[in-house]
Motif scaffolding. Structure first.
Motif, mmCIF file in Angstrom:
data_model
loop_
_atom_site.group_PDB
_atom_site.id
_atom_site.type_symbol
_atom_site.label_atom_id
_atom_site.label_comp_id
_atom_site.label_asym_id
_atom_site.label_seq_id
_atom_site.Cartn_x
_atom_site.Cartn_y
_atom_site.Cartn_z
ATOM 1 N N ALA A 109 28.928 43.740 40.985
ATOM 2 C CA ALA A 109 28.263 42.469 40.695
ATOM 3 C C ALA A 109 28.640 41.955 39.317
ATOM 4 C CB ALA A 109 26.752 42.646 40.799
ATOM 5 N N CYS A 110 28.723 42.858 38.361
ATOM 6 C CA CYS A 110 29.064 42.473 36.987
ATOM 7 C C CYS A 110 30.482 41.918 36.912
ATOM 8 C CB CYS A 110 28.899 43.676 36.064
ATOM 9 S SG CYS A 110 29.103 43.290 34.324
ATOM 10 N N ALA A 111 31.422 42.559 37.596
ATOM 11 C CA ALA A 111 32.808 42.092 37.591
ATOM 12 C C ALA A 111 32.936 40.717 38.228
ATOM 13 C CB ALA A 111 33.696 43.099 38.311
ATOM 14 N N ALA A 112 32.202 40.498 39.320
ATOM 15 C CA ALA A 112 32.240 39.185 39.987
ATOM 16 C C ALA A 112 31.667 38.104 39.080
ATOM 17 C CB ALA A 112 31.470 39.258 41.297
ATOM 18 N N ALA A 113 30.551 38.426 38.418
ATOM 19 C CA ALA A 113 29.944 37.458 37.499
ATOM 20 C C ALA A 113 30.858 37.172 36.315
ATOM 21 C CB ALA A 113 28.593 37.975 37.018
ATOM 22 N N ALA A 114 31.538 38.207 35.816
ATOM 23 C CA ALA A 114 32.464 38.027 34.694
ATOM 24 C C ALA A 114 33.618 37.105 35.091
ATOM 25 C CB ALA A 114 32.988 39.378 34.233
ATOM 26 N N CYS A 115 34.155 37.286 36.279
ATOM 27 C CA CYS A 115 35.245 36.426 36.769
ATOM 28 C C CYS A 115 34.801 34.967 36.819
ATOM 29 C CB CYS A 115 35.696 36.888 38.151
ATOM 30 S SG CYS A 115 36.638 38.421 38.164
ATOM 31 N N HIS A 116 33.601 34.742 37.341
ATOM 32 C CA HIS A 116 33.103 33.379 37.462
ATOM 33 C C HIS A 116 32.860 32.769 36.083
ATOM 34 C CE1 HIS A 116 31.683 30.258 40.127
ATOM 35 N NE2 HIS A 116 30.624 30.078 39.355
ATOM 36 N N GLY A 117 32.314 33.560 35.181
ATOM 37 C CA GLY A 117 32.071 33.063 33.837
ATOM 38 C C GLY A 117 33.356 32.710 33.098
#
Length: 544
Positions: free
Chosen positions: A445-453
Motif C-alpha cells: 500500500a505504501c509503495a502504491a501511494a508513493a507512486c501516486h504522490g
C-alpha cells in the motif's frame, strides 16, 4: 472534503397499448349489484367519451404513446413522427457537408463499403431537463479490420485524478473554470486511410442511388475516429502555443507574460482555467475560429458530475446520478442506513442472482466514487463478486445504496485557501490486515501511494512551473517505516524486499517523506476497512 449539497392492458403484438371496454350493459349490472360500494374501475367512455377511432387516429395515438414512453427513437422510421428529430438530422447533415467530410464516387471494385445508421440522444442538464435533441450519423465500425481499414485507435483523455487536481488548483488560486464543447468533434479528424461508406439513410441523393461516399474526414463510429480527432486537436493547440504535459497527455499549458492557461481534454469536452480571464477569452476566440464550438460558460456539469463554483469553494457532487442509480435498483424512497457496509460483513455463499443487474449496479457505484471517497472500500469489496454474485452480495450492494439514499447531497469540496507560493501534497496510506500479516500488506500500500504522490508532484510542477515539496505520506505502521529506512533481511521480509527498496530509494532521493501517525488519525482507514458508525462519522468529518 465531504460536504452537503383508463386501465391499459399489456402491450399487444404490434407494441401498441389498448384499453379494456366492458360489454354492453356491464356498467348497469355492476351498479345494481354493488350499489353501495365505490366503483372499482373506470372505462374509456367514462373518461374520453366515444372510443371508436378511425385508423389514422389510432396510428397517431400509437405514435404519441411511443413518444411519451421513449424519448429516443430506436429507428429512422420512428424518428419521423417528431419534427425535432428531423431537424436534428438536417443539422447533422449540414455540419457534415459544410465540413466537406466526403465526396460522392462510384463504388470501388472489390471493396466493401461501410454502412451508416442514425443514433438519437436526448441531452439533459444536471436537473434532468431536456436541453437538446441530438441526431448523430454513425458508421458501422464493427465491419472494419485492424491492419487493413485502420492502424492506431488510441486517444488520450484526462483522468479524473487530473481533473480533480485542476479544480483543486483553481480553488486554491481563486481561478474560474470554464467549459467548452466542440460540435461534431470527430468530423474534424482527417483520415489517412481510404474509407468508403453508403449514403446516409433518409438522405440518399436522387438518381445517384448506386454511388457511395469516400470519406475525407472521420465519422463517429469509425475505429480510427478518436485518434484522428485527437491528432487534429493536438496539432491545433500546438499552433496556439500550448505545450502538452509529459505526465498527462490530455493536459496542455500555455505561459505568457499575462499568466498561465491550462486546458484539460476529454474527447470533445475542454476544461479551461488560468490566472487571467482575458487569456481564457482569447483561447475561446482562437478555438471558435478553428472549430464549431459551444461555449458553455462556467463549468457546472461535467461527465455526470455537478460542479458548483462559489466564493468559498469549488464543490463536486453526483446527487442526480445517485438518484438515477437508486431508481435503477428499485430503491427510490427507501429507508437509509448510517454506514456503507456492516462492520463485520459475512458474505457466505447463497443462491445466485442476476449477474448482469449486479454488475450494472456495481459499475454505477464505482463511477460514484469519483466524488464519494466514503464509499470506496464498500464498492471495492462488492466488486470482488462480479463474476458470480450471490444473494448475500446483492444484499450488501443494496445496503450500500440505502446509505447513498440518505447522503445524496454529499460530495467533495475544495475550499479556497490563503494564497501562497508553496505547494504541498499530503497523503495517507494504510492496508487492511485481513487474513495476512500487516508487515506483508503495508509496503504494498505504501509503495502504491508513493507512486501516486510522485506522479502528482511531477504533474503539478509541470502545470504550474513552480517547485513542489516532496509529498508527505502518513502511515500508522511504525515498523514499516523503520524497515523502509533500514531493511533487515530475514526469512519473513525477503519476498517484500523489492517494495521496501523502492520506498527507501524514494526517501533517499527526497521524492517522498514518510511520517508516522496515530491509528485514530489515520484517514485512510475509511478506504481500507469497514468501520462502525462512530469511527466512520469521525473520519468522514476530517476528510479535507
Amino acid at each position: 472534503m465531504l460536504a452537503e449539497q383508463g386501465t391499459p392492458t399489456s402491450a399487444e403484438a404490434d407494441g401498441s397499448v389498448r384499453f379494456i371496454t366492458p360489454p354492453p350493459g356491464a356498467e348497469e349490472h355492476l351498479d345494481a349489484e354493488y350499489d353501495n360500494e365505490p366503483l372499482r374501475f373506470r372505462t374509456v367512455d367514462n373518461i374520453l367519451g366515444d372510443a371508436s377511432l378511425p385508423g389514422q387516429a389510432v396510428r397517431e395515438l400509437d405514435e404519441q404513446l411511443f413518444l411519451a414512453s421513449a424519448e429516443e427513437p430506436p429507428t429512422l422510421e420512428a424518428s419521423k413522427a417528431d419534427v425535432r428529430w428531423r431537424r436534428a438530422m438536417e443539422e447533422q447533415m449540414a455540419s457534415i457537408e459544410e465540413n466537406k467530410t466526403w465526396e460522392l464516387v462510384d463504388p470501388p471494385v472489390g471493396c466493401k463499403s461501410i454502412g451508416l445508421k442514425w443514433v438519437y440522444k436526448v441531452k439533459k442538464n444536471e436537473r434532468g431537463d431536456v436541453v437538446k435533441h441530438k441526431a448523430r450519423l454513425v458508421a458501422k465500425g464493427f465491419m472494419q479490420r485492424e491492419g487493413i481499414d485502420f492502424e492506431e485507435v488510441f486517444a488520450p483523455m484526462a483522468r479524473m485524478d487530473s481533473v480533480r487536481l485542476l479544480l483543486v488548483l483553481a480553488a486554491t488560486r481563486d481561478w474560474s473554470v470554464h467549459h467548452l464543447d466542440v460540435k461534431s468533434a470527430f468530423l474534424n479528424g482527417e483520415l489517412t486511410e481510404v474509407v468508403h461508406v453508403h449514403q446516409p439513410p433518409g438522405f440518399v441523393i436522387a438518381r445517384e442511388e448506386g454511388k457511395v461516399l469516400r470519406l475525407r474526414k472521420a465519422l463517429y463510429g469509425l475505429r480510427q475516429a478518436p485518434r484522428a480527432w485527437n491528432i487534429k486537436l493536438d496539432t491545433t493547440l500546438a499552433t496556439f502555443g500550448f505545450k502538452k504535459c509529459s505526465s498527462e497527455h490530455a493536459l496542455y499549458t500555455r505561459r505568457s507574460k499575462e499568466g498561465i492557461l491550462i486546458v484539460g481534454v476529454y474527447v470533445d469536452d475542454l476544461i479551461v482555467t488560468g490566472s487571467e480571464q482575458q487569456e481564457i477569452n482569447k483561447f475561446k476566440s482562437e478555438m471558435a475560429a478553428k472549430f464549431k464550438m459551444s461555449h458553455l460558460g462556467m463549468l457546472t456539469y461535467y461527465l455526470g458530475i455537478e460542479v458548483r463554483q462559489g466564493k468559498q469553494a469549488i464543490e463536486l457532487c453526483q446527487s442526480a446520478y445517485a438518484l438515477k442509480l437508486l431508481e435503477r435498483a428499485g430503491l427510490k424512497g427507501c429507508n437509509p442506513t448510517q454506514v456503507p457496509m456492516q462492520e463485520k460483513p459475512k458474505l457466505s455463499t447463497a443462491e445466485k442472482v442476476d449477474a448482469t443487474h449486479y454488475r450494472s449496479l456495481v459499475g454505477g457505484l464505482r463511477y460514484l466514487t469519483h466524488t464519494r471517497p466514503d464509499i470506496t472500500f464498500a464498492v471495492g469489496y462488492v466488486s470482488r463478486f462480479m463474476e458470480d454474485p450471490r444473494k448475500n452480495h446483492m444484499a450488501a450492494v443494496k445496503h450500500l445504496l440505502r446509505y447513498i439514499a440518505g447522503t445524496c447531497a454529499l460530495g467533495l469540496a475544495y475550499p479556497q485557501r490563503k494564497k501562497t507560493s508553496d505547494l504541498h501534497l499530503f497523503g495517507f496510506s494504510d492496508s487492511d490486515i485481513g487474513e495476512t500479516l500487516m508487515a506483508e500488506r503495508a509496503p504494498q500500500a505504501c509503495a502504491a501511494a508513493a507512486c501516486h504522490g510522485i506522479w502528482l508532484r511531477r504533474l503539478l510542477k509541470e502545470i504550474t512551473g513552480q517547485s513542489v515539496a516532496a509529498p508527505i505520506l502518513r502511515i500508522d505502521n511504525k515498523s514499516a517505516i523503520e524497515l523502509a529506512k533500514n531493511p533487515i533481511f530475514h526469512n519473513r521480509s525477503k519476498h517484500i524486499d523489492i517494495k521496501f527498496h523502492f520506498i527507501r530509494d524514494c526517501m533517499e532521493r527526497k521524492q517522498v517523506i514518510l511520517k508516522q501517525i496515530g491509528t485514530e488519525q489515520q484517514l485512510a482507514d475509511m478506504l481500507t476497512k469497514p468501520l462502525g458508525k462512530n469511527n466512520f462519522e469521525k473520519l468522514k468529518s476530517q476528510v479535507d
